[in-house]
Design a protein around this motif. Structure first.
Motif, short mmCIF file in Angstrom:
data_model
loop_
_atom_site.label_atom_id
_atom_site.label_comp_id
_atom_site.label_asym_id
_atom_site.label_seq_id
_atom_site.Cartn_x
_atom_site.Cartn_y
_atom_site.Cartn_z
N ASN A 218 30.62 45.89 25.06
CA ASN A 218 29.93 45.56 23.84
C ASN A 218 30.99 44.41 23.13
N ALA A 219 32.09 44.56 23.22
CA ALA A 219 33.24 43.75 22.69
C ALA A 219 33.33 42.29 23.28
N HIS A 220 32.62 42.26 24.53
CA HIS A 220 32.58 41.09 25.39
C HIS A 220 33.97 40.35 25.60
N ARG A 221 34.67 41.31 25.87
CA ARG A 221 36.36 41.07 26.50
C ARG A 221 36.40 40.62 27.73
N MET A 222 35.59 41.00 28.69
CA MET A 222 35.74 40.87 30.11
C MET A 222 34.56 40.57 30.62
N ASN A 223 33.73 39.90 30.37
CA ASN A 223 32.25 39.69 30.78
C ASN A 223 32.36 39.15 32.23
N HIS A 224 32.92 38.44 32.87
CA HIS A 224 32.97 37.92 34.13
C HIS A 224 33.53 39.15 35.28
N THR A 225 34.92 39.74 34.56
CA THR A 225 35.29 40.97 35.35
C THR A 225 34.35 41.93 35.38
N MET B 215 41.88 42.88 44.94
CA MET B 215 42.35 42.81 43.54
C MET B 215 43.12 41.59 43.12
N ASP B 216 42.90 40.51 44.25
CA ASP B 216 43.47 39.30 43.96
C ASP B 216 42.35 38.66 43.20
N ILE B 217 40.85 38.82 43.69
CA ILE B 217 39.83 38.12 43.00
C ILE B 217 39.80 38.85 41.56
N ILE B 218 39.90 40.10 41.39
CA ILE B 218 39.77 40.82 40.25
C ILE B 218 40.78 40.07 39.15
N LEU B 219 41.85 40.20 39.48
CA LEU B 219 42.92 39.78 38.71
C LEU B 219 42.64 38.12 38.43
N VAL C 277 46.66 29.11 38.73
CA VAL C 277 45.79 29.30 39.87
C VAL C 277 45.01 30.35 39.99
N LEU C 278 43.77 30.16 40.36
CA LEU C 278 42.75 31.10 40.61
C LEU C 278 42.44 31.29 42.21
N PRO C 279 42.35 32.23 42.88
CA PRO C 279 42.16 32.29 44.33
C PRO C 279 40.69 32.36 44.62
N PHE C 280 40.15 31.39 43.83
CA PHE C 280 38.55 31.18 44.21
C PHE C 280 37.87 30.15 43.44
N ASN C 281 36.81 29.57 43.74
CA ASN C 281 36.00 28.30 43.28
C ASN C 281 35.60 28.90 41.94
N LEU C 282 35.97 28.54 40.74
CA LEU C 282 35.40 29.00 39.48
C LEU C 282 33.90 28.63 39.51
N HIS C 283 33.72 27.20 39.84
CA HIS C 283 32.32 27.05 39.51
C HIS C 283 31.35 27.57 40.54
N ALA C 284 31.50 28.64 41.15
CA ALA C 284 30.61 29.54 41.86
C ALA C 284 30.18 30.55 41.06
N LEU C 285 31.08 30.55 39.78
CA LEU C 285 30.42 31.57 38.96
C LEU C 285 29.01 31.26 38.13
N VAL C 286 27.84 31.70 38.60
CA VAL C 286 26.68 31.49 38.01
C VAL C 286 26.37 32.50 36.96
N GLY C 287 26.31 31.54 35.58
CA GLY C 287 26.10 32.48 34.49
C GLY C 287 27.05 33.45 34.25
N ASP C 288 26.87 34.45 34.16
CA ASP C 288 27.68 35.93 33.95
C ASP C 288 27.83 36.58 35.42
N GLN C 289 27.06 36.01 36.46
CA GLN C 289 27.17 36.70 37.81
C GLN C 289 28.33 36.44 38.45
N SER D 121 41.07 28.28 46.51
CA SER D 121 41.91 28.32 45.32
C SER D 121 41.63 27.06 44.68
N THR D 122 41.66 27.37 43.27
CA THR D 122 41.74 26.10 42.19
C THR D 122 42.43 26.37 41.11
#
Length: 588
Positions: A411-418, A472-476, A541-553, A560-561
């Motif tokens: 409800n606080a929307h602090r970690m929507n993507h996680t 945990m690398d993705i989650i972090l 540095v993120l261990p994934f392609n951020l643009h693959a995040l579709v909306g909040d999915q 890595s990007t």
């Protein structure tokens, strides 16, 4: 005759609509009426001192489950220092079981039951003149040692009620507080856990007067108007006219409504999808349970399939935030069926999901029938249940832990993507995630101490490590991304170990300043220098392609990007982010 109308609001930003209706209705004949609003957190001595300073002849308190016990303490002190003052109670908490309240609260002289405007006005007249209280319908009073409870009075003609929104003393704080607004009274439904089920039928205030009041409030700086109508959309034509009026005249003011989603007509949804300004409307939708047997037993008519279609269409429009309510502890709903209810509703991904617990409100059918399901509940307000024949206290306590972390995180929307990633990829369901995390939170004793933003991230990370969570690398990476998005200004500290070398960091800043077009045309248009990037940018540095995040999915690809987050680049003070491939020279 000096009259003070008072109440204890839950928060400072809240205002009492009931007090303003009473004053508006009676001030013509009783011009010396003052409003005195406090909060339940205010020291009792401060409140009593302020009431004493006003030197009233009559004090009326508006009573609800959230303030009744604090109000009782105030009344006791007031009567000790001003024994001659007349004390009147009103409001939903004392309108039922009134004989109990008159017996328990010997310092109270009168109780106004139900709709109060006419009763209160007539009572003031009798206090000032003949004291013939047996003429006042809707009143409980004392006649020596005897308590007399008069019959209720007919419903008020709403056309005779003056506006409660035209008091000059309210104008300075309009922009700082929530304005509560009533366009109708009554509810067409019969939900047995709700006080609104007791009043049959719906009555409307004159729509032109309603519009005039809303314009007056907007003209004078109101920022949030919350409609208290139990079902704003029960009358389609009325709702459509009001929606159009608010769209045409909002001027940035936000409006919140309680709606019944499964009766929302397709043409209304289409109209809102096409015409509602983003962020101006908020919908509060009571789901309570998706268990058909439970809903039937509590006389709650609900078509969850239709409700789902409405919520989804509103969500797809991207213009209206939705707040959905659940009630744990309804009859025939045990821990497992409530888990299903929670997951059914969470699947709709409302912007806010409020998990409440059944309260045995005085006057409701649920309280009357509590013995049928072996309910045990608190003796005093808020009368929350402590268990029943299929949901013991031990299960209620576990669900309380779900509520706690749900509020702090979703409800606080602090970690929507996680959270989206965890719920869809790592846990069997949303409920199972919140339950496991809530149990861990309790086990660590964190419910006893406060938290800052960084603590919420480190505690979630600790929980996930404790269960050997995969990837945990993705989650972090997702948690870093969410953390950066939670700030208006460039954060001074981070909660993880930043591993990028200084020369690599400098190389990326230089690359962005010299070749901004490699990020995007939007980034290039900002024309930021190296100095400005040093001041306003964070990179990681993120261990994934951020643009693959579709909306909040949280759908991620392993590539890595570099994440770049900029602060203070727009009027909304919201961070903006960009990505770029890692530099070969730096990677090597």
């Amino acid at each position: 005759m000096k009259v003070v109308l008072s109440t204890l609001n839950a928060k400072y930003i809240h205002t009492s609509l009931a007090l303003r209706f009473l004053k508006a209705f009676s001030e013509k004949d009783f011009p010396d009426i003052e409003l005195a609003e406090y909060t339940i957190k205010d020291p009792v001595m401060n409140i009593v001192s302020d009431l004493f300073r006003r030197q009233p002849k009559v004090i009326g308190f508006s009573c609800y489950i959230w303030n009744i016990e604090e109000t009782i303490e105030i009344i006791s002190m007031v009567k000790k220092i001003m024994p001659e003052v007349k004390i009147i109670l009103g409001g939903p908490e004392v309108s039922y079981d009134t004989d109990y309240w008159m017996e328990r609260l010997q310092d109270v002289d009168f109780i106004v039951m139900g709709e109060g405007e006419e009763t209160f006005h007539q009572l003031l007249t009798e206090i000032q003149t003949t004291q013939k209280y047996h003429f006042v319908y809707g009143l409980a009073y004392r006649k020596g040692a005897e308590v007399v409870i008069m019959p209720g009075r007919p419903k008020l003609d709403l056309a005779q009620v003056p506006s409660p929104h035209r008091f000059a003393e309210d104008l300075p704080d309009l922009s700082k507080r929530i304005v509560y607004f009533e366009t109708s009274r009554g509810c067409p439904f019969s939900c047995q856990f709700c006080l609104s089920s007791i009043e049959v039928g719906v009555r409307y205030f004159d729509i032109e007067k309603t519009k005039a009041d809303i314009l007056y409030l907007i003209d004078n700086g109101a920022k949030l108007i919350k409609f208290v109508d139990r079902t704003f959309n029960i009358k389609r034509d009325y709702a459509m006219e009001m929606f159009q009026f608010l769209i045409d005249n909002h001027r940035g003011c936000v409006f919140q409504f309680e709606i019944t989603a499964d009766i929302m007509r397709p043409e209304v949804l289409d109209f809102l999808s096409e015409n509602a300004p983003p962020g101006v409307f908020r919908f509060e939708i009571g789901v309570q349970s998706t268990n058909d047997e439970t809903n039937e037993l509590v006389k709650r008519r609900q078509n969850f399939a239709k409700l789902t279609r409405t919520v989804q269409k509103v969500k797809d429009s991207g213009k209206i935030d939705q707040h959905l309510d659940l009630i744990a502890g309804l009859p025939l709903e045990d821990y497992d069926t409530f888990r299903k209810t929670f997951n059914d509703v969470f699947a709709l991904r409302p912007e806010e999901l409020q998990l409440g617990f059944l309260k045995m409100l005085r006057g409701t059918g649920m309280r009357i029938d509590a013995h049928k399901y072996n309910y045990i509940y608190m003796d005093h307000a808020p009368y929350e249940i402590l268990g029943n024949d299929i949901l013991p206290f031990s299960d209620l306590v576990r669900i309380k832990r779900v509520e706690d972390v749900l509020e702090k995180y979703w409800n606080a929307h602090r970690m929507n993507h996680t959270l989206e990633y965890l719920i869809t990829q790592e846990f069997d369901s949303a409920f199972d995630f919140f339950q496991a995390f809530g149990d861990y939170w309790e086990g660590q004793g964190w419910q006893k101490i406060g938290h800052q933003l960084e603590d919420l991230f480190t505690r979630l990370y600790s929980f996930l490590q404790s269960r050997d969570t995969k990837r945990m690398d993705i989650i972090l990476g997702l948690m870093k991304f969410d953390y950066f998005l939670n700030h208006k200004y460039k954060p001074r500290k981070i909660w993880w170990d930043f591993t990028m070398e200084k020369n690599a960091w400098a190389a990326y800043i230089k690359e962005m300043a010299e070749h901004p077009e490699r990020l995007s045309s939007d980034f290039a248009a900002l024309r930021l220098s190296e100095k400005e990037l040093h001041k306003h940018a964070v990179i990681e540095v993120l261990p994934f392609n951020l643009h693959a995040l579709v909306g909040d999915q949280a759908i991620v690809e392993e590539q890595s990007t570099l994440l770049i987050v900029l602060y203070q680049q727009n009027e909304q003070e919201k961070p903006v982010y960009y990505t770029m491939p890692l530099l070969a020279a730096v990677v090597e």
